[in-house]
Write a protein that holds these residues in place. Structure first.
Motif, short mmCIF file in Angstrom:
data_model
loop_
_atom_site.label_atom_id
_atom_site.label_comp_id
_atom_site.label_asym_id
_atom_site.label_seq_id
_atom_site.Cartn_x
_atom_site.Cartn_y
_atom_site.Cartn_z
N HIS A 48 35.01 37.84 42.52
CA HIS A 48 34.34 39.04 42.17
C HIS A 48 32.98 38.57 41.50
O HIS A 48 31.83 39.01 41.61
CB HIS A 48 35.34 39.75 41.39
CG HIS A 48 34.48 40.84 40.92
ND1 HIS A 48 34.04 41.87 41.69
CD2 HIS A 48 34.19 41.46 39.72
CE1 HIS A 48 33.51 42.96 41.08
NE2 HIS A 48 33.74 42.68 39.79
N THR A 53 39.05 36.53 40.23
CA THR A 53 38.02 36.60 39.04
C THR A 53 36.62 35.96 39.53
O THR A 53 35.50 36.44 39.42
CB THR A 53 38.34 36.35 37.62
OG1 THR A 53 39.61 37.17 37.33
CG2 THR A 53 37.30 36.64 36.92
N ARG A 111 44.72 34.96 39.48
CA ARG A 111 43.74 36.11 39.07
C ARG A 111 42.46 35.19 38.58
O ARG A 111 41.28 35.74 38.59
CB ARG A 111 44.40 36.19 37.50
CG ARG A 111 45.42 37.21 37.64
CD ARG A 111 46.29 37.40 36.32
NE ARG A 111 47.30 38.14 36.50
CZ ARG A 111 48.40 38.39 35.40
NH1 ARG A 111 48.27 37.85 34.31
NH2 ARG A 111 49.22 39.42 35.55
#
Length: 322
Positions: A203, A200, A196
């Protein structure tokens, strides 16, 4: 003689029945005690899960409340600053118009256009500065929240390890299975957190590159427009330069003081939450120690009474036999 033997046999039979009843009572008590221990461990585990969920919910509510308070406070401060700047600008415009009322109408219009362009440039500069401050604040809040989430995960793992250590003496095989499960779960959690985090960051990197490209194009356009407008209003800017320098200095001092106050508030709240969690952990450890001591004392008193009763019956039996 036969009567004497019959009496002796009846006494011996009565003592035997009493010993059997006592033995069965002790055996039944041990079974009930084991069931109680199993039920107690289950209840403690459920209570720990519920308290953890309740603490996380409370911290989430506190975080939302703090975010709302900060947003309201920043809105109030920006509104006050805007009203102050608006009042100053209106006063400057009034004085300037009174001074130029005797000059030519065309020159007045040119000066008015220059003032409007300067105001628009100043407002654009203020908006960009506000955006940068909001970006820094958001970065700081995200870092604090991630640190709190990692700390809560560490506390949960630490509490699970304490529970496993308490059950070690009761069942060694169950401990080995529990440790194996916890290792697999910890590995899965770490892998999920790493995945994750990578997702993240990727992104955010793409969003940051897009925002950088848009900002560079928009800034180039704004610089060109500002250059054209500032070229026409150079004389007026030179007259008001000293007043602008003073206002910038005061604004910089105010921003520094506000940033320091926000940092102190966040540090104090984080310290209070950590202190409260430590007090709850110490209280839980004290309650567990007191309960174990009471349970050991009750067990000792029960065995002591059973031993005394058995000794009394045995002595009565020996006295009757002699």
């Amino acid at each position: 003689r036969r009567y004497k033997q019959q009496t002796y046999f009846n006494k011996l039979k009565k003592v035997t029945k009493t010993i059997q009843q006592r033995y069965r009572a002790v055996k039944e008590r041990n079974i009930q005690f084991k069931r109680y221990n199993k039920l107690r461990h289950s209840v403690i585990y459920i209570q720990a899960i519920f308290r953890g969920k309740k603490a996380r919910r409370h911290l989430k509510m506190m975080h939302v409340a703090a975010t709302l308070i900060q947003r309201r406070f920043r809105t109030l401060m920006m509104r006050r600053r805007f009203l102050s700047l608006k009042k100053t600008a209106v006063w400057i415009q009034r004085k300037y118009r009174a001074h130029l009322c005797t000059k030519h109408h065309l020159q007045f219009l040119q000066v008015q256009n220059a003032v409007i362009k300067i105001q628009s440039s100043y407002r654009r500069w203020m908006i960009r500065k506000k955006m940068r401050e909001m970006h820094r604040a958001a970065t700081f809040i995200q870092a604090t929240f991630r640190m709190h989430r990692v700390h809560m995960r560490y506390q949960a793992l630490k509490q699970a390890s304490v529970v496993i250590q308490q059950q070690y003496q009761a069942n060694r095989a169950a401990k080995l299975q529990r440790q194996h499960y916890l290792r697999q779960r910890r590995s899965a959690v770490i892998l999920q957190a790493a995945f994750r985090g990578v997702k993240t960051r990727r992104h955010l990197k793409s969003m940051h590159s897009s925002a950088t490209l848009i900002q560079s194009r928009f800034r180039s356009l704004l610089v060109r427009r500002r250059f054209i407008s500032l070229k026409k209003a150079t004389i007026f800017v030179q007259r008001k330069y000293r007043a602008t320098i003073c206002a910038k200095h005061k604004l910089h001092q105010f921003l520094q003081l506000r940033k320091a106050a926000i940092t102190i508030q966040s540090s104090y709240r984080r310290l209070m939450v950590k202190k409260k969690l430590q007090e709850m952990q110490r209280a839980a450890v004290l309650i567990q120690a007191t309960f174990r001591m009471h349970r050991t004392y009750v067990t000792f008193q029960t065995w002591k009474q059973a031993s005394i009763l058995i000794q009394q019956h045995y002595r009565t039996y020996r006295a009757a036999k002699l």
